[in-house]
Design an enzyme around this catalytic site. Structure first.
Site, PDB file in Angstrom:
ATOM      1  N   GLN A 173       0.827  -1.212   0.000  1.00 19.21           N
ATOM      2  CA  GLN A 173       0.000   0.000   0.000  1.00 19.21           C
ATOM      3  C   GLN A 173       0.862   1.265   0.000  1.00 19.21           C
ATOM      4  O   GLN A 173       0.534   2.250  -0.650  1.00 19.21           O
ATOM      5  CB  GLN A 173      -0.941   0.001   1.202  1.00 19.21           C
ATOM      6  N   GLU A 174       1.992   1.203   0.711  1.00 14.24           N
ATOM      7  CA  GLU A 174       2.877   2.367   0.752  1.00 14.24           C
ATOM      8  C   GLU A 174       3.351   2.720  -0.656  1.00 14.24           C
ATOM      9  O   GLU A 174       3.337   3.882  -1.073  1.00 14.24           O
ATOM     10  CB  GLU A 174       4.073   2.074   1.661  1.00 14.24           C
TER      11      GLU A 174
END
Ligand code: FAD
Ligand code: FAD
Ligand code: FAD
Lengths: 381, 380, 380
Positions: C242-243
């Site tokens: 997700q980062e």
């Protein structure tokens, strides 16, 4: 860098020779029939274009690598394939010239410079370039002979050369760099098998083969230079011929460029010359710039070499830069020619393939970068 | 998320086609490349098996499928690593002109043959002096009684030697405006005055019979005109979206094939320090190549969906044509580096792919022309 | 075809957010850039407006939205060019650690504040000597009775000055295995022994308070450990997908904005008596930029959907992170060239953009690291 008067004359002579002798239709025929341009080589040799950097006593020009590069560039510019074929006739002789003894040189170099014999050198053994430190080809001493066993890969002029300089291990593997030697092997010695490598991406008129040596016996006197020096000799040779390869690349690019330039100045679309479109103009500008940059580094490397200051870093840089540049320039030339560029008739597609071959031999970009990085970074603490 | 929705039928079609190609095509490719031509019999086998014109309605003998069937054919042919069997050009570029613009009578006459492989088609727009600039075309078509008389020459025509039916673009010299002078005509092989020139020697596409065509007082019936007189340009423009998309599918499929070969080679080949893919530089190169291929594939899939939905995506297909063809060239160039010396040998399969992809940025409108179109529609 | 489809609610959210940003953020960005800090009150306004942490469940004050909200926030924030208000970092990178791995008590204590903007969060992994090599970190966390004692220093920490709550990675010196020694801890600002160092001067991201942090016998309660002891690496790895995707959400809209400005600028700027846009070279450059941006956008949207579907797309997000961040750098670079001398002035928005986007290929794992990860997962 200014060329001397004699260098300018040599350059001009090479240009004139190429203009008079090269014929693209003949080239295509030779490429298709995979035949070496023997007649052409003979003529080139008569004019002194083979072995310019070799001593005069062996039929050489007594000149420098800069001169050899000028000729390589001029020939490849007029015809990338024939130019390369002529330059590669002596591939390996450079090594013999630097490290061989007088007798060998008299026997072989004179013939090479006369255009009567092709040279050969067999260094690598793997399918992908060579890590010379893992050499498997051996030469064992028995009485007054070397007995050679092993297999060499990708030998230019393999099967057609008048001699091969073969890199062999003469001692067990323990000592890293010692125990390796170059030994001259005559092609008619029993035990030699040549396996041609078949059709190639380019340069089909120049043979390329694998050579197997099975108990091949040659006199001890066939040792080139001293035992234990083989690796250093091979490296010095590669450093030299990389510069020549760079000069070929510059010539190929310049030749592709010449053709594209003439074409865009003549071809009209949308009621304008292609050369009137800004994008075309900028492409031409980019190509010219790239060629000039590669030419500078190539001749700088050659000039340093002639001054006795051969620089392996510069050799690798020149080969990498010039080959990449040539691929990009020839690629753009194809694009500028549109559909014609894809046709054999217009030559540029062949130039492009020839250029790509230079990028693939004598070490790829990665391998040049590895070498450059090693030399630039040095040992880490 | 799957952008393309392949049905069971599509999957079965692909499997059957792959089997067909493995049996009837792949074993012969090397020979065809040497002979510089594909035997007509292969077209017929392929047509009889239902792989030509898969999207043409069944009533004309086609497969009655959709554009995804066309995509499957292009992808599977790409896997055979040769470019001679130009059925995608035939099925997805030339035949659609007939399907959209020919009279019912002409359709009944030609389409069934096109679908079963008896009729091989070609489209002839390019001339020695008119490539990118189609409007400057010099081939003329003049009405004379109930006939049309064609004069001029065409070049770089795919299927030029094998073709039985050619869609020819020609100009009415009496029309005032260049863009309204152009019409498309159907010319059958064997029509007096129509002759084929030499097969052109090329960098790649060796098994493809690209040729010159000549028209010398070639008379065809007036009814062989496609659509109304003077609408040639309009028809070309209408069909370009699919043509460009077809090239993009070819380019992405080729790039995927190259990548697969390069990955396998680097995994299986030992370098100085272990398998080649253990080298960081080569691993990074493979990652960069994979990334470009994936990005191209995603964009392409989206456009396929939009094209099938009937959207007008001229800008996007032009972008895709130029970007994916450049990408395929970059991938081929880089992959050849990874093969190192083996990349110099014709017997290494990737060498052929390398030679073949080079043309993709040239035909079907050069990439510069693509950029020009995008600029015109998007920026000006 | 829209790959991402937004519900009416989400569209409404976007509209409200855009209004909010136009009112409360855009007019002040230049000032914040000069002051090198965003006032905390803006975070609070944004939180009260419902724009922070939309993924957090209603139980803790959020709206329990899916990742599409993150896309909306990232896109709308991009348009403000305000790097300081690092809402995406807070909502989509840092707070999810707490949300996924926190105990119910930890969540009750901190999440509502994270949502309403009272608590600004930061994550501290990087150290002066441990950047790409996270495992090389030296900051220690030692259990002493009911407390944990932290010693060491962190650097390059976004929101470092403003942060109220820090998630810090530190190692237990008693554990030999580098990968099993790391845990994550929650440290509140104001805890004795936790000092914020100087704010770092940067090429760009001027309104962003990137800072050094120091820990000298900083004691926190044992219950401030996030998740199991020694599971720090596992948690980091789990959140990286997700980062990285968040980075992509930053890069693509930034590139779109740069191209938009550049087209506009080239339309109005006159050189040698004609608008820049009339130059073919300028047009082609813009077309190339537009194409790359479109490819990036398409790929991004597909990955967003894959991510929402819960797929593991570590390879693809790593590829997208490196490709889109390099793309935005290329685009900005080219854009500067196109606008010419104006591109040397800070007044030109592209100049700030260029300075700001440069970091994207460095943080959240450098692009070389991305390629390395992709290579590893691809089996190289
Ligand atoms: C047309 C042709 C003609 C030739 N003629 C001859 C001849 O006549 N005689 C002869 O002896 N040889 C010949 N060769 C072989 C040629 O000399 C070799 O390619 C050359 O010696 C390469 O040596 P190298 O050590 O620089 O390459 P290497 O360093 O061995 O490189 C081989 C490959 O591995 C890759 N690689 C190596 N190390 C790394 C690393 N650490 N990280 C990433 N990648 C790496 C390189 O990119 C390259 O692709 C010929 C080759 C060709 C293609
Ligand atoms: C293998 C092959 C198969 C083909 N098959 C067919 C076929 O089946 N039917 C058919 O009709 N044609 C076919 N073609 C022809 C092809 O479509 C043309 O080659 C192509 O349109 C380009 O035309 P040209 O070759 O005349 O190049 P030119 O138009 O002369 O272009 C030369 C160069 O100038 C550039 N250029 C032109 N105009 C501009 C401009 N305004 N601004 C900037 N740059 C410009 C071009 O991009 C190109 O780089 C085929 C070509 C090939 C190579
Ligand atoms: C504006 C900004 C905000 C940041 N915010 C945060 C934050 O909030 N929290 C946080 O913890 N960190 C943050 N960082 C730190 C950032 O994540 C690190 O800078 C990054 O991980 C790289 O580490 P490094 O700077 O030490 O570079 P290094 O790791 O030293 O890398 C230097 C160079 O070497 C290359 N390299 C490294 N390893 C390899 C390898 N194996 N192979 C090839 N090349 C390699 C790198 O790609 C890079 O090009 C931020 C950084 C910046 C600039």
């Amino acid at each position: 860098m200014e060329l001397t008067r004699s260098q300018k004359e040599i350059q001009k002579a090479a240009q004139e020779f190429a203009k008079g002798e090269f014929d693209k239709e003949v080239t295509v025929e030779l490429e298709q029939s995979r035949s070496y341009p023997a007649e052409l080589l003979q003529k080139a040799a008569e004019l002194g274009f083979v072995g310019l950097q070799f001593a005069e006593e062996y039929g050489g020009g007594g000149l420098g690598l800069v001169d050899a590069c000028l000729v390589a560039e001029a020939l490849c510019r007029k015809d990338s394939t024939m130019g390369s074929a002529v330059v590669l006739a002596a591939f390996g002789a450079e090594c013999l010239h630097r490290f061989g003894d007088k007798k060998m040189k008299e026997q072989y170099l004179e013939q090479v410079t006369a255009g009567k014999m092709l040279a050969g050198i067999a260094l690598g053994e793997s399918d992908r370039g060579d890590d010379f430190t893992v050499l498997d080809t051996t030469a064992t001493r028995s009485d007054n002979e070397w007995i050679i066993n092993g297999k060499k890969r990708y030998v230019t002029n393999g099967g057609a050369a008048g001699f091969y300089l073969v890199l062999c291990r003469t001692e067990a593997k323990h000592a890293e760099n010692s125990g390796v030697a170059l030994i001259l092997v005559e092609p008619d010695r029993p035990g030699i098998t040549v396996a041609d490598l078949g059709d190639k991406l380019a340069l089909n008129s120049v043979a390329l083969a694998d050579i197997t040596f099975a108990d091949v016996r040659v006199p001890l006197t066939n040792l080139v230079g001293k035992e234990g020096q083989g690796l250093a000799q091979a490296r010095a040779f590669l450093d030299e011929v990389k510069i020549l390869a760079a000069a070929r690349a510059v010539g190929i690019a310049a030749g592709a460029f010449d053709r594209a330039l003439a074409y865009v100045k003549q071809r009209e679309q949308f009621e304008r010359k292609l050369a009137q479109f800004q994008i075309t103009r900028h492409k031409i500008a980019d190509m010219a710039t790239k060629i000039e940059l590669a030419r500078l580094i190539t001749y700088r490397a050659a000039a340093d070499f002639d001054k006795g200051k051969a620089d392996p870093t510069l050799s690798a840089m020149a080969k990498m830069t010039a080959a990449r540049m040539a691929v990009e320039v020839a690629d753009e030339a194809i694009q500028l020619f549109g559909g014609y560029g894809y046709m054999t008739e217009q030559e540029v597609e062949r130039y492009y393939r020839d250029a790509k071959t230079i990028e693939l031999c004598l070490g790829t970009r990665e391998s040049q970068k590895d070498r450059i990085a090693d030399l630039v970074i040095g040992k880490l603490k | 998320m799957q952008l393309l929705s392949y049905t069971e039928d599509h999957h079965r079609f692909r499997a059957r086609l792959r089997k067909f190609l493995a049996e009837e095509v792949t074993p012969h490719v090397d020979q065809w490349e040497k002979e510089h031509i594909i035997p007509r019999a292969v077209w017929q086998k392929m047509g009889r098996a239902g792989f030509i014109c898969p999207a043409l309605p069944k009533e004309y003998g086609g497969g009655g499928g959709d554009f995804l069937h066309a995509v499957i054919v292009i992808e599977e042919i790409a896997r055979t690593n040769h470019s001679g069997l130009a059925t995608p050009l035939h099925s997805d570029i030339v035949v659609p002109y007939l399907e959209s613009y020919a009279t019912e009578e002409l359709k009944r006459k030609y389409l069934p043959g096109c679908a079963c492989g008896d009729i091989i088609t070609a489209v002839a727009m390019t001339e020695p002096n008119a490539g990118s600039d189609l409007a400057s075309m010099q081939t003329t078509a003049e009405e004379d009684g109930g006939e049309i008389v064609l004069n001029g020459s065409k070049t770089f025509i795919t299927n030029g030697i094998n073709c039985d039916l050619v869609v020819v673009a020609a100009k009415d010299p009496r029309a005032a405006e260049a863009h309204q002078a152009l019409s498309l005509y159907l010319v059958e092989a064997g029509t007096p005055g129509f002759s084929r020139g030499r097969r052109l020697e090329k960098m790649g596409y060796h098994s493809q019979d690209t040729a010159e065509l000549f028209f010398n007082n070639c008379r065809i019936p007036k009814s062989n005109r496609l659509g109304a007189a003077g609408t040639g340009f309009y028809m070309l423009m209408e069909k370009l979206q699919q043509e460009r998309l077809v090239v993009a599918v070819m380019a992405v499929a080729a790039a995927e094939g190259i990548l697969e070969q390069a990955m396998r080679y680097c995994r299986e080949t030992m370098g100085p320090k272990g398998p080649l893919n253990r080298s960081q530089a080569l691993a990074f190169a493979l990652v960069e190549m994979s990334t470009e291929v994936k990005i191209g594939r995603t964009f392409l899939d989206k456009l396929i969906v939009e094209h099938m939905a009937g959207s007008r995506i001229i800008v996007e297909t032009s972008m895709a044509k130029y970007w994916t063809s450049e990408m395929a060239k970059r991938i081929a160039d880089r992959a050849l580096d990874l093969f190192s010396q083996a990349g110099a040998l014709e017997k290494t399969p990737i060498v052929r792919t390398f030679r073949d992809v080079r043309v993709m940025s040239i035909f079907a409108g050069t990439n510069e022309i693509m950029k020009g179109i995008i600029a015109k529609m998007k920026i000006n | 075809m829209n790959i991402i489809t937004y519900s009416a609610e989400q569209q409404e959210f976007r509209k409200r957010l855009r209004d909010f940003l136009e009112r409360e953020v855009s007019p002040y960005v230049d000032q914040w850039e000069r002051e090198h800090l965003v006032p905390k009150s803006v975070w609070q306004k944004m939180g009260r407006g419902g724009f922070l942490c939309p993924s957090i469940s209603t139980e803790y004050g959020g709206i329990g939205g899916d990742f599409r909200y993150a896309v909306i926030v990232a896109e709308e924030m991009s348009r403000t060019c305000c790097t300081g208000l690092a809402a995406s970092l807070h909502s989509d990178v840092v707070v999810p650690y707490l949300d996924s791995f926190g105990t119910p008590e930890q969540k009750r204590k901190y999440l509502p504040g994270c949502v309403n903007g009272d608590i600004i969060s930061a994550v501290a992994m990087t150290e002066p000597d441990a950047g790409s090599d996270v495992a090389g970190m030296k900051t220690t966390a030692v259990e002493q009775g009911d407390e944990i004692v932290i010693n060491g220093s962190k650097t390059f920490i976004s929101n470092g000055v403003n942060c109220d709550l820090l998630i810090i990675a530190a190692r237990d010196p008693g554990i030999a295995s580098k990968h099993h020694a790391v845990s994550l801890y929650l440290v509140e600002a104001g805890t004795p022994g936790f000092n914020k160092g100087r704010q770092l001067e940067k090429m760009g991201w001027h309104s962003q308070d990137t800072a050094e942090l120091f820990f000298s016998d900083c004691r926190i309660p044992k219950q401030n450990r996030l998740g199991e002891n020694g599971s720090g690496f596992m948690m980091l790895m789990q959140k990286l997908q997700q980062e990285r995707l968040t980075c992509v959400l930053g890069a693509v809209p930034a590139a779109e904005l740069v191209v938009e400005w550049t087209v506009e600028r080239c339309r109005t700027a006159v050189q040698n008596g004609k608008p820049l846009i009339k130059s073919q070279a300028v047009q082609f450059a813009l077309v190339e930029m537009l194409t790359e941006v479109k490819l990036g956008r398409t790929y991004m949207e597909k990955l967003v959907m894959d991510h929402i579907e819960g797929q593991t797309i570590v390879v693809e997000t790593s590829m997208a992170k490196y490709w889109t961040t390099e793309m935005v750098n290329r685009v900005a670079d080219r854009a500067l060239e196109l606008v010419g001398e104006y591109g040397t002035l800070e007044d030109c928005p592209i100049v700030r953009a260029k300075r700001d986007v440069r970091v994207m290929s460095i943080f959240a794992g450098t692009n070389e690291i991305m390629k390395g990860i992709a290579a590893k997962f691809m089996g190289m």
